[in-house]
Design a protein around this motif. Sequence first.
Motif, PDB file in Angstrom:
ATOM      1  N   LEU A   5      12.191  -1.405   0.930  1.00 46.56           N
ATOM      2  CA  LEU A   5      11.333  -2.492   1.409  1.00 46.56           C
ATOM      3  C   LEU A   5      12.119  -3.799   1.498  1.00 46.56           C
ATOM      4  N   ALA A   6      12.944  -4.086   0.488  1.00 47.37           N
ATOM      5  CA  ALA A   6      13.758  -5.306   0.515  1.00 47.37           C
ATOM      6  C   ALA A   6      14.684  -5.314   1.723  1.00 47.37           C
ATOM      7  N   SER A   7      15.189  -4.121   2.080  1.00 49.15           N
ATOM      8  CA  SER A   7      16.082  -4.006   3.240  1.00 49.15           C
ATOM      9  C   SER A   7      15.354  -4.317   4.543  1.00 49.15           C
ATOM     10  N   VAL A   8      14.045  -4.098   4.555  1.00 50.72           N
ATOM     11  CA  VAL A   8      13.225  -4.427   5.720  1.00 50.72           C
ATOM     12  C   VAL A   8      12.851  -5.905   5.706  1.00 50.72           C
ATOM     13  N   VAL A   9      12.410  -6.393   4.548  1.00 51.38           N
ATOM     14  CA  VAL A   9      11.966  -7.790   4.430  1.00 51.38           C
ATOM     15  C   VAL A   9      13.092  -8.754   4.795  1.00 51.38           C
ATOM     16  N   VAL A  10      14.313  -8.443   4.370  1.00 50.31           N
ATOM     17  CA  VAL A  10      15.444  -9.360   4.568  1.00 50.31           C
ATOM     18  C   VAL A  10      15.743  -9.573   6.049  1.00 50.31           C
ATOM     19  N   LEU A  11      15.357  -8.596   6.892  1.00 50.45           N
ATOM     20  CA  LEU A  11      15.630  -8.698   8.329  1.00 50.45           C
ATOM     21  C   LEU A  11      14.672  -9.656   9.039  1.00 50.45           C
ATOM     22  N   ASP A  12      13.535  -9.957   8.390  1.00 48.54           N
ATOM     23  CA  ASP A  12      12.523 -10.834   8.993  1.00 48.54           C
ATOM     24  C   ASP A  12      12.188 -10.360  10.419  1.00 48.54           C
ATOM     25  N   PRO A  13      11.775  -9.093  10.582  1.00 47.03           N
ATOM     26  CA  PRO A  13      11.592  -8.524  11.925  1.00 47.03           C
ATOM     27  C   PRO A  13      10.323  -9.035  12.606  1.00 47.03           C
ATOM     28  N   ASP A  14      10.262  -8.855  13.921  1.00 50.24           N
ATOM     29  CA  ASP A  14       9.034  -9.164  14.660  1.00 50.24           C
ATOM     30  C   ASP A  14       7.942  -8.152  14.351  1.00 50.24           C
ATOM     31  N   VAL A  15       8.364  -6.901  14.149  1.00 50.76           N
ATOM     32  CA  VAL A  15       7.439  -5.790  13.906  1.00 50.76           C
ATOM     33  C   VAL A  15       7.969  -4.969  12.745  1.00 50.76           C
ATOM     34  N   VAL A  16       7.080  -4.531  11.850  1.00 52.51           N
ATOM     35  CA  VAL A  16       7.484  -3.582  10.818  1.00 52.51           C
ATOM     36  C   VAL A  16       6.538  -2.387  10.861  1.00 52.51           C
ATOM     37  N   LEU A  17       7.121  -1.193  10.853  1.00 56.49           N
ATOM     38  CA  LEU A  17       6.369   0.053  10.837  1.00 56.49           C
ATOM     39  C   LEU A  17       6.434   0.641   9.433  1.00 56.49           C
ATOM     40  N   LEU A  18       5.292   0.999   8.891  1.00 59.27           N
ATOM     41  CA  LEU A  18       5.215   1.566   7.554  1.00 59.27           C
ATOM     42  C   LEU A  18       4.678   2.987   7.655  1.00 59.27           C
ATOM     43  N   ASP A  19       5.472   3.956   7.204  1.00 58.23           N
ATOM     44  CA  ASP A  19       5.064   5.354   7.220  1.00 58.23           C
ATOM     45  C   ASP A  19       4.725   5.768   5.795  1.00 58.23           C
ATOM     46  N   GLU A  20       3.430   5.830   5.484  1.00 56.19           N
ATOM     47  CA  GLU A  20       2.959   6.162   4.135  1.00 56.19           C
ATOM     48  C   GLU A  20       3.690   5.308   3.087  1.00 56.19           C
ATOM     49  N   PRO A  21       3.545   3.982   3.152  1.00 59.81           N
ATOM     50  CA  PRO A  21       4.367   3.099   2.312  1.00 59.81           C
ATOM     51  C   PRO A  21       4.080   3.193   0.820  1.00 59.81           C
ATOM     52  N   THR A  22       2.914   3.725   0.433  1.00 59.26           N
ATOM     53  CA  THR A  22       2.568   3.764  -0.990  1.00 59.26           C
ATOM     54  C   THR A  22       2.701   5.164  -1.585  1.00 59.26           C
ATOM     55  N   SER A  23       3.206   6.126  -0.805  1.00 58.79           N
ATOM     56  CA  SER A  23       3.334   7.502  -1.281  1.00 58.79           C
ATOM     57  C   SER A  23       4.279   7.572  -2.478  1.00 58.79           C
ATOM     58  N   GLY A  24       3.821   8.196  -3.565  1.00 64.22           N
ATOM     59  CA  GLY A  24       4.663   8.387  -4.736  1.00 64.22           C
ATOM     60  C   GLY A  24       4.795   7.173  -5.635  1.00 64.22           C
ATOM     61  N   LEU A  25       4.058   6.096  -5.355  1.00 65.64           N
ATOM     62  CA  LEU A  25       4.157   4.883  -6.162  1.00 65.64           C
ATOM     63  C   LEU A  25       2.999   4.803  -7.155  1.00 65.64           C
ATOM     64  N   ASP A  26       3.245   4.164  -8.295  1.00 65.37           N
ATOM     65  CA  ASP A  26       2.131   3.894  -9.200  1.00 65.37           C
ATOM     66  C   ASP A  26       1.371   2.668  -8.700  1.00 65.37           C
ATOM     67  N   TYR A  27       0.279   2.339  -9.373  1.00 70.73           N
ATOM     68  CA  TYR A  27      -0.606   1.280  -8.869  1.00 70.73           C
ATOM     69  C   TYR A  27       0.122  -0.054  -8.740  1.00 70.73           C
ATOM     70  N   ARG A  28       0.912  -0.412  -9.758  1.00 67.70           N
ATOM     71  CA  ARG A  28       1.600  -1.705  -9.732  1.00 67.70           C
ATOM     72  C   ARG A  28       2.592  -1.755  -8.576  1.00 67.70           C
ATOM     73  N   GLU A  29       3.358  -0.675  -8.413  1.00 63.99           N
ATOM     74  CA  GLU A  29       4.332  -0.625  -7.321  1.00 63.99           C
ATOM     75  C   GLU A  29       3.638  -0.670  -5.964  1.00 63.99           C
ATOM     76  N   CYS A  30       2.519   0.043  -5.864  1.00 63.67           N
ATOM     77  CA  CYS A  30       1.738   0.052  -4.623  1.00 63.67           C
ATOM     78  C   CYS A  30       1.290  -1.355  -4.260  1.00 63.67           C
ATOM     79  N   MET A  31       0.765  -2.074  -5.241  1.00 64.59           N
ATOM     80  CA  MET A  31       0.288  -3.433  -4.975  1.00 64.59           C
ATOM     81  C   MET A  31       1.437  -4.374  -4.618  1.00 64.59           C
ATOM     82  N   THR A  32       2.599  -4.188  -5.261  1.00 63.60           N
ATOM     83  CA  THR A  32       3.765  -5.016  -4.924  1.00 63.60           C
ATOM     84  C   THR A  32       4.164  -4.805  -3.470  1.00 63.60           C
TER      85      THR A  32
END
Length: 293
Positions: free
Chosen positions: A165-192
């Motif tokens: 995610l940091a590698s995506v955020v740092v690019l400051d893109p016009d568009v971001v695509l998320l493919d199941e971004p919360t898969s395998g994460l606990d609640y705190r990580e999901c919310m972050t």
Amino acid sequence: PAAPAAAHAPAPRPQAEGAEPVVELDHVNFAYPNGGATVDDLQMRVYPGELVGIVGQNGAGKTTLTKLLNGLLRPASGTVRIAGIDTKGVPTSTIAAHCATLFQNPDRQICKGTVLEEVAFGLTLHGMPEPEARQKAAAVAERFGLPLDESPFSLSRGQRQMVALASVVVLDPDVVLLDEPTSGLDYRECMTVMETVREMAGRGCAVIMVCHDMEVVSDFAQRLVVMANGRILARGEASQVFADDDLMAAAYVEPPQVIALSKELARDVDPAFANISEVSQVVDLVEEMVRRG
């Protein structure tokens, strides 16, 4: 019957007022050479600052749609435009400069020896001098509490997703695509992850999220695109789409539990509960009713 796929206006966000769509699909068709899922006559517009959820069962065409957006696939007919660029005639690297993807499995996009090198990698690929890229990457990685000098593969699954995610955020893109971004994460990580994504939308990034967790979709997506059998069945505000029983049945999507709760409360307690799609909204309305006596 499923609701018709209606045209949709820009989201009511300051970044979108008077803006051109940053994502456009115009009568897009695609079929895999060896058979499998096809997509037919896809039409969609996404504007700066929008957070759009793509929902539908497995095989609905959601993954094919995202691959058409990031240039991994090119349409057989119709047009895909990202930030005004027709994807058909440009290299994938040109599309990647405007459209970043966070994959379901972070290990598919991690390739460097340290967290710092990994987060800086995309910036250097796009031509930023290495000292500047490392400085910017360090600031973003530290914001996520990531250890700069450790190997990403020595980190937990959740931490590796944060690296991606940091590698995506740092690019400051016009568009971001998320493919199941919360898969395998606990609640705190999901919310972050999701709060970070919401911040990106707040800065004007167009966010398109494929997600099977309807609770996450309900809490974060402003607008939904509903797919089934390679077609877009309908689109609209999340609360309205989830409240359409016929549409949800046609797409084989189970709406969030809070939708069923709000319907029952609207029927049995007060019509004001209708179309509520977040638990916090239910709580706020109950507290207001208690205050009013």
